[in-house]
Write an enzyme that holds these catalytic residues in place. Structure first.
Site, PDB file in Angstrom:
ATOM      1  N   THR A 155     -27.822  -8.892   8.583  1.00  0.00           N
ATOM      2  CA  THR A 155     -27.083 -10.264   7.980  1.00  0.00           C
ATOM      3  C   THR A 155     -27.601 -10.304   6.585  1.00  0.00           C
ATOM      4  OG1 THR A 155     -29.139 -11.701   8.483  1.00  0.00           O
ATOM      5  CG2 THR A 155     -27.281 -11.717   9.881  1.00  0.00           C
ATOM      6  N   ARG A 215     -20.556 -23.511  16.485  1.00  0.00           N
ATOM      7  CA  ARG A 215     -21.579 -24.050  17.310  1.00  0.00           C
ATOM      8  C   ARG A 215     -22.838 -24.394  16.581  1.00  0.00           C
ATOM      9  NH1 ARG A 215     -26.012 -20.580  18.543  1.00  0.00           N
ATOM     10  NH2 ARG A 215     -25.516 -18.462  18.179  1.00  0.00           N
ATOM     11  N   GLY A 217     -34.466 -10.833   3.196  1.00  0.00           N
ATOM     12  CA  GLY A 217     -35.073 -11.655   4.177  1.00  0.00           C
ATOM     13  C   GLY A 217     -36.264 -10.752   4.764  1.00  0.00           C
ATOM     14  N   TYR A 243     -27.986  -5.159  -1.251  1.00  0.00           N
ATOM     15  CA  TYR A 243     -28.781  -6.051  -1.764  1.00  0.00           C
ATOM     16  C   TYR A 243     -28.688  -6.338  -3.286  1.00  0.00           C
ATOM     17  CZ  TYR A 243     -31.777  -5.945   2.482  1.00  0.00           C
ATOM     18  OH  TYR A 243     -32.383  -6.015   3.680  1.00  0.00           O
ATOM     19  N   GLU A 269     -26.821 -16.704   6.490  1.00  0.00           N
ATOM     20  CA  GLU A 269     -26.826 -15.270   6.787  1.00  0.00           C
ATOM     21  C   GLU A 269     -25.592 -14.778   7.472  1.00  0.00           C
ATOM     22  OE1 GLU A 269     -30.399 -13.673   8.726  1.00  0.00           O
ATOM     23  OE2 GLU A 269     -31.317 -15.385   8.664  1.00  0.00           O
ATOM     24  N   PHE A 295     -32.763 -20.229  23.404  1.00  0.00           N
ATOM     25  CA  PHE A 295     -32.447 -19.095  24.066  1.00  0.00           C
ATOM     26  C   PHE A 295     -33.785 -18.599  24.891  1.00  0.00           C
ATOM     27  CE2 PHE A 295     -29.447 -19.112  20.440  1.00  0.00           C
ATOM     28  CZ  PHE A 295     -27.980 -19.112  21.342  1.00  0.00           C
ATOM     29  N   HIS A 323     -18.401  -5.537  10.043  1.00  0.00           N
ATOM     30  CA  HIS A 323     -17.767  -4.164   9.640  1.00  0.00           C
ATOM     31  C   HIS A 323     -18.954  -3.246   9.634  1.00  0.00           C
ATOM     32  CE1 HIS A 323     -15.426  -1.380   7.067  1.00  0.00           C
ATOM     33  NE2 HIS A 323     -16.574  -1.244   6.349  1.00  0.00           N
ATOM     34  N   ASN A 340     -28.236 -11.985   3.806  1.00  0.00           N
ATOM     35  CA  ASN A 340     -28.894 -13.178   3.489  1.00  0.00           C
ATOM     36  C   ASN A 340     -28.294 -13.522   1.841  1.00  0.00           C
ATOM     37  OD1 ASN A 340     -30.511 -12.219   5.498  1.00  0.00           O
ATOM     38  ND2 ASN A 340     -32.086 -13.602   5.224  1.00  0.00           N
TER      39      ASN A 340
HETATM   40  P1  ADP Z   1     -32.861  -9.183   5.640  1.00  0.00           P
HETATM   41  O1  ADP Z   1     -33.605  -9.751   6.415  1.00  0.00           O
HETATM   42  O2  ADP Z   1     -33.094  -8.409   4.388  1.00  0.00           O
HETATM   43  O3  ADP Z   1     -31.546  -9.793   5.308  1.00  0.00           O
HETATM   44  P2  ADP Z   1     -31.304  -7.504   7.675  1.00  0.00           P
HETATM   45  O4  ADP Z   1     -31.949  -6.622   8.839  1.00  0.00           O
HETATM   46  O5  ADP Z   1     -30.682  -8.879   7.926  1.00  0.00           O
HETATM   47  O6  ADP Z   1     -32.412  -7.775   6.327  1.00  0.00           O
HETATM   48  O7  ADP Z   1     -30.236  -6.493   7.041  1.00  0.00           O
HETATM   49  C1  ADP Z   1     -29.311  -7.025   5.922  1.00  0.00           C
HETATM   50  C2  ADP Z   1     -28.953  -6.161   4.954  1.00  0.00           C
HETATM   51  O8  ADP Z   1     -28.190  -5.026   5.520  1.00  0.00           O
HETATM   52  C3  ADP Z   1     -27.900  -6.826   4.152  1.00  0.00           C
HETATM   53  O9  ADP Z   1     -28.530  -7.411   2.979  1.00  0.00           O
HETATM   54  C4  ADP Z   1     -26.807  -5.820   3.642  1.00  0.00           C
HETATM   55  O10 ADP Z   1     -27.420  -5.134   2.498  1.00  0.00           O
HETATM   56  C5  ADP Z   1     -27.036  -4.694   4.653  1.00  0.00           C
HETATM   57  N1  ADP Z   1     -25.856  -4.525   5.706  1.00  0.00           N
HETATM   58  C6  ADP Z   1     -25.317  -3.469   6.178  1.00  0.00           C
HETATM   59  N2  ADP Z   1     -24.444  -3.739   7.036  1.00  0.00           N
HETATM   60  C7  ADP Z   1     -24.029  -5.188   6.896  1.00  0.00           C
HETATM   61  C8  ADP Z   1     -23.381  -5.856   7.578  1.00  0.00           C
HETATM   62  N3  ADP Z   1     -22.410  -5.458   8.547  1.00  0.00           N
HETATM   63  N4  ADP Z   1     -23.437  -7.159   7.592  1.00  0.00           N
HETATM   64  C9  ADP Z   1     -24.378  -7.812   6.801  1.00  0.00           C
HETATM   65  N5  ADP Z   1     -25.151  -7.119   5.976  1.00  0.00           N
HETATM   66  C10 ADP Z   1     -25.231  -5.736   6.276  1.00  0.00           C
HETATM   67 MG    MG Z   2     -30.270 -10.689   6.723  1.00  0.00          MG
END
Ligand code: ADP
Ligand code: MG
Length: 406
Positions: A272, A362, A260, A349, A336, A368, A341, A274
């Site tokens: 998150t 919600r 993302g 990824y 997302e 916000f 955990h 994605n």
């Molecule tokens: P993006 O915008 O690419 O999704 P994020 O900052 O949201 O970037 O980071 C998401 C990535 O972090 C996920 O794709 C996953 O590989 C990794 N990740 C590590 N810990 C978590 C978690 N607890 N929940 C979701 N994703 C996680």
């Molecule tokens: Mg994300």
């Protein structure tokens, strides 16, 4: 609500039933037979359009040889065989159940006003016993006095009100399409508008007086009957709507973890994972947004493990008007899941992810006051998720074979 509501009237496609999913599936199969395949771009350009226009957009996007008419005829023929597979729109089954429950204003009447021809309606509700018995009046697009006067003409709503013996001003219509909204308002009804099309701005074309009779919500899950003098829902847990009472409402998303904007970790401190948009489009109506909870698994990367997850499905409205870089996120729907955990800094990824969505927390909000307020709210969503998922019925879903990749 100044006037008491005596009747509720539903539109069918896109309001009660997610027929769009079905149409996308059929389109996908037809394109496959033509040696092509439905891309994300083609899908985005065609969704929400009338069938012929949708096919033209698909043809343009994929550079196909066929005519829109031919593909339309082919898809209609195939759809006839599949209408009965349509699933309920999120929250529709629950709402209709609720409106018909004992204790609900005894005199509340329920009707259906659909553009669907009567013979097709029978197919669409073939294995939906609730929809077969719940409506005291049903008006179809090919009824003698309606034909040629389809929505936005108010005829169908006027007729259903007359069949139910209620004043339109005491009738609440649920609609997802701009033409249906106009029809309901022209008939003199109130309208709960749950738009199917993203970035829909149908209200802008309405007079001020008409706009007063519209209540827009992003999904039926966000409908509050109390605001219309109807009985409150009694199925909420910790302020959330669990889907377990109606197992057919459980949503199963299987996709790939994609990149993302990296905003989750860096700006919010909440990563998150994605999920690719095609995977989400396969199982959820394009219009559905909100904050949900459920169980997630990464069967290849962390076999045997199941994680609680709070997930946002929508347009990230808080980030819509920002600096240029995030501005480009506007208009892109994402799904997302935040897995509750600590993966110790690992990312996954490209991994296959399964998300079993078990409840609604919600609606998505852009309201916000600050980034901190948004972060606090997301963390609260995480806490609520953990508490609700600790319930017995929710725990049982950890064993669902879908999470093991089946
Ligand atoms: P993006 O915008 O690419 O999704 P994020 O900052 O949201 O970037 O980071 C998401 C990535 O972090 C996920 O794709 C996953 O590989 C990794 N990740 C590590 N810990 C978590 C978690 N607890 N929940 C979701 N994703 C996680
Ligand atoms: Mg994300």
């Amino acid at each position: 609500m100044a006037v008491p509501i005596e009747a509720v009237v539903f539109d069918l496609d896109g309001t009660c039933l997610s027929t769009e999913q079905l149409i996308v599936d059929v389109a996908r199969r037809i394109l496959q037979r033509k040696g092509s395949s439905l891309t994300k771009e083609a899908l985005e350009q065609s969704i929400g359009k009338p069938p012929l226009d949708a096919w033209q957009s698909t043809i343009d996007a994929l550079g196909l040889e066929q005519s829109a008419e031919d593909l339309y005829v082919e898809s209609e023929a195939e759809l006839t065989e599949h209408w009965h597979d349509a699933s309920y729109m999120p929250g529709a089954l629950r709402l209709i159940h609720h409106l018909t429950q004992r204790g609900q204003t005894a005199s509340l009447k329920i009707g259906l006003a659909t553009s669907t021809p009567r013979a097709v309606l029978a197919k669409k509700i073939q294995n939906k016993p609730l929809l077969q018995r719940v409506f005291q009046a049903v008006v179809c697009g090919d009824d003698d006095d309606i034909r040629g006067r389809g929505k936005p003409h108010p005829a169908c709503f006027l007729k259903v009100c007359s069949l139910l013996s209620v004043e339109p001003s005491r009738t609440l219509v649920f609609e997802d399409a701009p033409s249906g909204l106009v029809a309901a308002l022209e008939a003199g009804c109130h309208c709960v508008y749950v738009p199917s099309i993203a970035n829909d701005s149908a209200e802008e074309a309405l007079s001020e007086a008409m706009r007063q009779r519209v209540t827009r919500i992003p999904t039926l899950l966000a409908f509050d009957p109390v605001a219309f003098g109807l009985e409150a829902f009694r199925d909420t847990v910790e302020g959330t709507i669990p889907f377990v009472e109606h197992p057919e409402s459980v949503i199963r998303i299987r996709g790939t973890v994609v990149k993302g904007f990296g905003r989750g970790s860096s700006e919010l401190g909440i990563p998150t994972a994605n999920v690719d948009t095609m995977a989400v489009a396969r199982v959820l109506p394009g219009a559905t947004t909100g904050i949900f909870y459920g169980w997630a698994s990464l069967p290849d990367t962390y076999p045997g493990k199941v994680y609680a997850t709070a997930l946002s499905i929508g347009w990230n409205p808080f980030f819509k008007s920002g600096d240029d870089d995030v501005g480009s996120a506007a208009g892109k729907k994402t799904c997302e899941p935040w897995l509750l955990h600590d993966f110790g800094g690992e990312d996954f990824y490209g991994a296959e992810i399964n998300v079993l969505v078990l409840g609604f927390i919600r609606p998505e909000s852009g309201e916000f006051s600050s980034l901190e307020a948004l972060i606090d709210r997301i963390k609260e969503d995480g806490e609520v998720t953990k508490r609700v998922l600790a319930g017995e019925a929710m725990m049982a879903f950890r064993e669902d074979e879908f999470l093991r990749g089946q």
